[in-house]
Design an enzyme around this catalytic site. Structure first.
Site, PDB file in Angstrom:
ATOM      1  N   ARG A  50       1.985 116.517  60.950  1.00 57.77           N
ATOM      2  CA  ARG A  50       0.864 116.501  60.158  1.00 57.77           C
ATOM      3  C   ARG A  50      -0.299 117.392  60.368  1.00 57.77           C
ATOM      4  O   ARG A  50      -0.846 117.806  59.231  1.00 57.77           O
ATOM      5  CB  ARG A  50       0.106 114.825  60.369  1.00 57.77           C
ATOM      6  CG  ARG A  50      -0.847 114.754  59.303  1.00 57.77           C
ATOM      7  CD  ARG A  50      -1.185 113.192  59.204  1.00 57.77           C
ATOM      8  NE  ARG A  50      -1.952 112.861  60.449  1.00 57.77           N
ATOM      9  CZ  ARG A  50      -3.071 112.116  60.566  1.00 57.77           C
ATOM     10  NH1 ARG A  50      -3.098 110.961  59.371  1.00 57.77           N
ATOM     11  NH2 ARG A  50      -3.968 112.027  61.375  1.00 57.77           N
TER      12      ARG A  50
ATOM     13  N   HIS B 139       7.338 103.674  52.008  1.00 52.30           N
ATOM     14  CA  HIS B 139       8.139 103.571  53.464  1.00 52.30           C
ATOM     15  C   HIS B 139       8.471 102.177  53.879  1.00 52.30           C
ATOM     16  O   HIS B 139       9.562 101.800  54.062  1.00 52.30           O
ATOM     17  CB  HIS B 139       7.556 104.534  54.472  1.00 52.30           C
ATOM     18  CG  HIS B 139       6.915 105.856  53.920  1.00 52.30           C
ATOM     19  ND1 HIS B 139       7.916 106.831  53.552  1.00 52.30           N
ATOM     20  CD2 HIS B 139       5.892 106.478  53.713  1.00 52.30           C
ATOM     21  CE1 HIS B 139       7.219 107.846  53.500  1.00 52.30           C
ATOM     22  NE2 HIS B 139       6.044 107.910  53.440  1.00 52.30           N
TER      23      HIS B 139
ATOM     24  N   ASP C 226       8.796 112.626  48.362  1.00 47.41           N
ATOM     25  CA  ASP C 226       7.680 112.737  49.297  1.00 47.41           C
ATOM     26  C   ASP C 226       7.389 114.070  49.757  1.00 47.41           C
ATOM     27  O   ASP C 226       6.786 114.909  48.828  1.00 47.41           O
ATOM     28  CB  ASP C 226       8.080 111.923  50.462  1.00 47.41           C
ATOM     29  CG  ASP C 226       6.828 111.635  51.314  1.00 47.41           C
ATOM     30  OD1 ASP C 226       5.689 112.097  51.231  1.00 47.41           O
ATOM     31  OD2 ASP C 226       7.117 110.590  52.413  1.00 47.41           O
TER      32      ASP C 226
HETATM   33  C1  NGQ Z   1       0.961 112.264  53.451  1.00 49.22           C
HETATM   34  N1  NGQ Z   1       2.980 111.714  54.302  1.00 49.22           N
HETATM   35  O1  NGQ Z   1      -0.156 111.768  53.010  1.00 49.22           O
HETATM   36  O2  NGQ Z   1       1.320 113.410  52.810  1.00 49.22           O
HETATM   37  C2  NGQ Z   1       1.647 111.665  54.591  1.00 49.22           C
HETATM   38  C3  NGQ Z   1       1.138 112.208  55.862  1.00 49.22           C
HETATM   39  C4  NGQ Z   1      -0.553 110.527  56.782  1.00 49.22           C
HETATM   40  C5  NGQ Z   1       3.883 110.805  54.899  1.00 49.22           C
HETATM   41  N2  NGQ Z   1       3.422 109.821  55.196  1.00 49.22           N
HETATM   42  C6  NGQ Z   1      -0.217 111.832  56.361  1.00 49.22           C
HETATM   43  N3  NGQ Z   1       5.244 111.135  54.470  1.00 49.22           N
HETATM   44  O3  NGQ Z   1      -0.049 109.808  56.758  1.00 49.22           O
HETATM   45  O4  NGQ Z   1      -1.621 110.431  57.468  1.00 49.22           O
HETATM   46 ZN    ZN Z   2       3.590 110.140  51.012  1.00 52.30          ZN
END
Ligand code: NGQ
Ligand code: ZN
Length: 475
Positions: free
Chosen positions: A100, A291, A342
């Site tokens: 992230r 998820h 995703d």
């Molecule tokens: C997103 N992605 O918002 O892109 C998230 C990561 C987070 C996934 N959860 C960021 N796969 O959850 O804070």
């Molecule tokens: Zn996501």
């Protein structure tokens, strides 16, 4: 050529009121497999007539096997541009959270033009693999560094433009993002591109509803980024206002993807994330929980009973080291599911469904775990579930080759070796479980051919623009 040009070119060839007159050797209809199916698409882009056991009309196109187009229920389009760029080991152990941070570094540079070019290429690629619509979970909202664009909905408008240029159906979900952790912790500097006031997010929803009002292939809805990013007060305020405006609109939220998230939620509230959400929000069949990886058996039962959809993204969940969804018990409790790509380390419905099943096989050391009952094909069951759940979660009814539904369909090329001799559900099992080559030949969205003979109809123009943008970004 943009989406409108594609439609105009096609209508020009046919008699008034009919957009396409098609004939398939076989087609997957709501009643099951049918042979010699003649399908007429009306000038409104919906199926006007579906006739099994027919003769082809003179001059009508003849094709192989038609299956309904599938919804990709979870996309962050910009992340496609990072696929493969986060696979070198960092100084400490790599996790979802270190990924992230890298994603935040990448995001810091992206302009609206970049995002539009990346999204258009992505959507063309999703179409080539058999997705006919996409739910865009949109949170990259503000300019680099924070602040606002003159038109605060600019980024979302670029995503809509990308979907029109590629010709893919879209549900655009502006994502409420307010905090960096449970209970409303202040956002980190890197999250300034995502955050705004609740009233601003509600304005986004209204603007995207207006922008898609007369477009049968697009609509808008609402996302809540996660329980980490939206406090209980913000959640209540948002939902009350949204429901006043759009009583039945879709609501999506990321939940329980990582163990750390479960632990932080327990420390904050005494409840696990899915448990907390089901107890504190009116989760029903308009919701999609993205998820929902980490659930105990009580959560599995309660989630399945809510009528909400589980939005599963197996290739991204594998890539990020999330864990495995509680699939067998969730299906036994009649839970609904859909698939998304995703972060777009995978692009195909078949790839997502294959990994969904294979994850279970690897951990349970058994086979055909999604099929449910003896005699049922695993591929057929997974595709039926994902078509129905995807349509439900998108807020755009469809997922069927049936009169009145949008004419979204995928033609599988039965002249290819991987489909040779396959009949009925064996075709779907071969699509999913025979390797990486996609048998998707042609794809229609809202009555328009957007993929012909494995190529997007504007493949070269889209790729040129993407190449320019990526070359500048990565230099
Ligand atoms: C997103 N992605 O918002 O892109 C998230 C990561 C987070 C996934 N959860 C960021 N796969 O959850 O804070
Ligand atoms: Zn996501």
């Amino acid at each position: 050529m943009d989406g409108r040009d594609i439609g105009a070119a096609l209508v020009g060839n046919l008699h008034f009121g009919v957009m396409a007159d098609l004939f398939f050797r076989s087609a997957l209809l709501p009643t099951g497999w049918a042979a010699s199916v003649r399908i007429t698409v009306g000038s409104d882009g919906a199926f006007a007539d579906v006739e099994p056991d027919s003769e082809p009309a003179s001059g009508s196109d003849e094709h192989g096997i038609a299956v309904p187009g599938m919804t990709n229920v979870h996309s962050h389009a910009f992340q496609r541009a990072m696929a493969g760029l986060t696979e070198v080991r960092g100084p400490e152990g790599d996790t979802f959270w270190t990924w992230r941070s890298r994603m935040y570094d990448f995001v810091a540079r992206l302009t609206p033009e970049d995002v539009e070019a990346i999204a258009t290429q992505l959507y063309a690629d999703l179409l080539r693999h058999g997705f006919t619509s996409v739910v865009e979970f949109h949170y990259l909202r503000n300019p680099p560094g924070g602040g606002r664009y003159d038109d605060p909905t600019l980024m979302g408008q670029r995503l809509l433009s990308a979907s029109r240029a590629a010709g893919i159906g879209m549900t655009l979900l502006p994502a409420v993002y307010r905090a960096s952790g449970f209970g409303g912790a202040l956002p980190e500097p890197a999250q300034e591109r995502f955050v705004a006031d609740v009233s601003e997010f509600l304005n986004d929803v209204a603007a995207f509803n207006r922008a898609t009002k007369d477009d049968p292939d697009r609509c808008a809805g609402l996302a809540l980024h996660s329980l980490r990013a939206v406090s209980p007060d913000d959640l209540d305020e948002t939902l009350r206002a949204y429901r006043r405006e759009v009583p039945e609109g879709p609501i999506h939220i990321h939940v329980a993807e990582q163990i750390r998230e479960v632990e932080e939620c327990l420390a904050w509230s005494g409840a696990r994330p899915v448990e907390w959400l089901l107890a504190n929000a009116p989760v029903d069949s308009t919701w999609c929980l993205i998820h929902a990886t980490h659930m105990n058996s009580a959560e599995v039962e309660a989630f399945a009973g809510s009528g909400a959809v589980a939005g599963l993204c197996p290739t991204t969940e594998a890539n990020l080291g999330d864990g495995l969804f509680e699939l067998p018990s969730y299906l036994a409790a009649k839970g609904r599911l859909a698939v998304g790509t995703d972060s777009h380390v995978g692009l195909s419905p078949a790839g997502e469904l294959r990994l969904l099943e294979y994850g279970q096989r690897l951990t349970l050391r058994a086979r055909n775990l999604s099929a449910g009952s003896p005699g049922v094909s695993t591929g057929r069951r997974l595709i039926d579930l994902a078509l129905e759940g995807g349509s439900q979660a998108s807020g755009r009814p469809g997922g069927q080759i049936a009169v009145g539904c949008r004419a979204d369909l995928v033609v599988l090329d039965d002249t290819l070796p991987c489909l040779t001799g396959r009949q009925g559900d064996e075709v779907l099992d071969a699509w999913i479980f025979s390797g990486d080559d996609t048998p998707v030949g042609d794809v229609m969205v809202g009555g328009r051919w957007v993929v012909r003979e494995c190529r997007h109809v504007d493949q070269d123009g889209i790729a040129d623009r993407y190449r320019q943008v990526m070359t500048a970004l990565l230099q």
